[in-house]
Scaffold this active site. Structure first.
Site, mmCIF file in Angstrom:
data_model
loop_
_atom_site.group_PDB
_atom_site.id
_atom_site.type_symbol
_atom_site.label_atom_id
_atom_site.label_comp_id
_atom_site.label_asym_id
_atom_site.label_seq_id
_atom_site.Cartn_x
_atom_site.Cartn_y
_atom_site.Cartn_z
ATOM 1 C CE LYS A 207 10.698 -26.327 -58.687
ATOM 2 N NZ LYS A 207 11.669 -25.392 -59.302
ATOM 3 C CE1 TYR B 294 6.569 -33.017 -45.606
ATOM 4 C CE2 TYR B 294 6.201 -33.797 -43.380
ATOM 5 C CZ TYR B 294 6.817 -32.926 -44.253
ATOM 6 O OH TYR B 294 7.672 -31.972 -43.772
ATOM 7 C CG ASP C 278 11.701 -24.414 -40.165
ATOM 8 O OD1 ASP C 278 10.591 -24.669 -39.660
ATOM 9 O OD2 ASP C 278 12.762 -24.958 -39.773
ATOM 10 C CG ASP D 71 12.210 -22.123 -57.623
ATOM 11 O OD1 ASP D 71 11.015 -21.806 -57.824
ATOM 12 O OD2 ASP D 71 12.986 -22.456 -58.554
ATOM 13 C CG ASP E 192 8.505 -28.774 -43.001
ATOM 14 O OD1 ASP E 192 8.276 -28.369 -41.849
ATOM 15 O OD2 ASP E 192 9.505 -29.453 -43.310
HETATM 16 C C1 IPM Z 1 7.066 -29.437 -38.558
HETATM 17 C C2 IPM Z 1 8.093 -30.529 -38.503
HETATM 18 C C3 IPM Z 1 7.469 -31.867 -38.893
HETATM 19 C C4 IPM Z 1 7.077 -31.801 -40.360
HETATM 20 C C5 IPM Z 1 8.321 -33.118 -38.650
HETATM 21 C C6 IPM Z 1 8.912 -33.167 -37.281
HETATM 22 C C7 IPM Z 1 7.506 -34.351 -38.903
HETATM 23 O O1 IPM Z 1 9.201 -30.225 -39.275
HETATM 24 O O2 IPM Z 1 6.003 -29.558 -37.936
HETATM 25 O O3 IPM Z 1 7.323 -28.411 -39.192
HETATM 26 O O4 IPM Z 1 7.911 -32.011 -41.246
HETATM 27 O O5 IPM Z 1 5.893 -31.527 -40.616
HETATM 28 MN MN MN Z 2 9.168 -28.159 -40.034
#
Ligand code: IPM
Ligand code: MN
Ligand code: NAD
Length: 351
Positions: free
Chosen positions: A188, A137, A249, A221, A245
């Protein structure tokens, strides 16, 4: 002495869910002081940049920051430094909150809201510790070269120093000590130099300071696959910025909805914490008053616990969310029909 919570609602559903968290905060901790600020697209519209120095100074001088979400279609074509998401990255970096805790906890009432089978999900309780202020990042060099046809390119650098890995791994070991005692470190290392360096650094730190914690390693993975195959095998997952990240999710959906997952971003010592839902600004439902406020309210719960010195109130709030869900309170993402504020009402009533 009363503490200060800076609210940065941001964009899309951000203001809708932060408003509910604020109502809950007013109820549970009446002497808390609130400040307001702009971030993301809201700040771009008002000040021409996604994070102003003023907002960063306010954030650093508060006791905790509660952020909604940033981003949206209005700003997608802007230059990178003028996109809402950059404001969030700058805030995390500026506050030096390098350890991002993302708990994937399935409330008993929601076992059937997940897309996975009940027996796979029941009792799920994972903590993801994501490195938040380095890695791909932020790594330099990075760039986007346009206008040279098929030779145009975009790239960034995946880079971690030993110090950056060690400080977040220490947090993961500490978190594991207070839970099931196991850390699964994810990278990885089979293809990436930064991944190999990550694995070796975590292993050496474990030898030196973490022998009371069980450590294992997985490729990212394979971890993604195991998270849906048998998620309850995990206690604490340690990951770099990008893999953390993505995996968070994925883990969010195990809990029934991404609208349920909060996060805490912590630094060292007295640095104020940054609290935010894992979800984004959800442009598809923004403005309709139907977003699930639980992730924002549970982010407040984490702020009470980690920055505001109110662990008992945090326990009460966590229990109230569980109780409201037990009583059948559900927003649409959870298969119900409550509005954002009705869900807030249900949690306040349970309190
Ligand atoms: C998160 C989001 C952020 C990230 C973006 C919006 C910068 O996806 O907080 O999970 O990638 O960290
Ligand atoms: Mn995110
Ligand atoms: P998103 O999380 O905003 O939405 C993904 C899906 O989940 C959508 O269908 C949305 O309606 C749903 N959803 C998300 N939160 C919900 C909630 N509380 N209640 C009910 N449903 C919810 O992700 P996206 O669509 O990939 O991104 C939209 C924007 O948000 C982008 O600009 C992205 O960069 C940004 N984003 C910001 C953050 C953040 O501020 N921390 C995090 C992720 C994405």
């Amino acid at each position: 002495m009363s503490k200060t919570l800076l609210l940065l609602p941001g964009d899309g559903i951000g203001p809708e869910v932060v408003a509910e968290a604020r109502r809950v905060a007013e109820q549970i901790i009446p002497d808390l002081k609130f400040e307001d600020g702009l971030i993301g697209g809201a700040s771009i519209d008002a000040h021409g940049e996604p994070l102003t120095v003023d907002t960063l100074v306010k954030a650093k001088s508060s006791d905790a920051v509660l952020l909604g979400a940033v981003g949206g279609p209005k700003w997608v074509d802007a230059e990178r430094h003028l996109r809402p998401e950059m404001g969030l990255l700058q805030l995390r970096k500026g506050m030096d909150v390098f350890a991002n805790l993302r708990p994937a906890f399935c409330f008993p009432a929601l076992v059937d809201a997940s897309s996975l089978k009940r027996e796979i999900i029941e009792g799920l309780d994972i903590m993801i510790v994501r490195e938040l202020t380095s890695g791909v990042y932020f790594g330099e060099p990075r760039g986007y070269e346009r206008g040279i046809g098929d030779n145009s390119f975009g790239y960034e650098t995946s880079r971690y120093t030993a110090g950056e890995i060690k400080r977040v791994a220490r947090v993961a070991f500490d978190i594991a000590r207070g839970r099931g005692g196991e850390v699964c470190s994810v990278e990885k290392s089979n293809v990436m130099e930064s991944g190999l360096f990550w694995r070796e650094t975590v292993t050496a730190l474990h030898e030196a300071e973490g022998k009371d914690v069980r450590l294992r390693h997985l490729y990212a993975d394979a971890c993604a696959m195991e998270l849906v195959r048998q998620p309850k095998q995990f206690d604490t997952i340690l990951a770099g910025n990008l893999f953390g990240d993505i995996l968070s999710d994925e883990a969010a959906m195990l809990t029934g909805s991404i609208g349920m997952l909060p996060s805490a971003s912590l630094g060292i010592g007295g640095v104020p914490g940054l609290y935010e839902p894992v979800h984004g600004s959800a442009p598809d439902i923004a403005g309709q008053g139907i977003a699930n406020p639980c992730a924002a309210i549970l982010s407040l719960e984490m702020a009470l616990r980690w920055s505001l010195g109110e662990a008992d109130l945090a326990d009460q709030l966590f229990a109230a969310v569980g109780k409201a869900l037990d009583a059948g309170a559900r927003t649409q993402d959870l298969g119900g029909s409550l509005s954002t504020s009705e869900m807030g009402d249900a949690i306040i009533a349970a309190l």
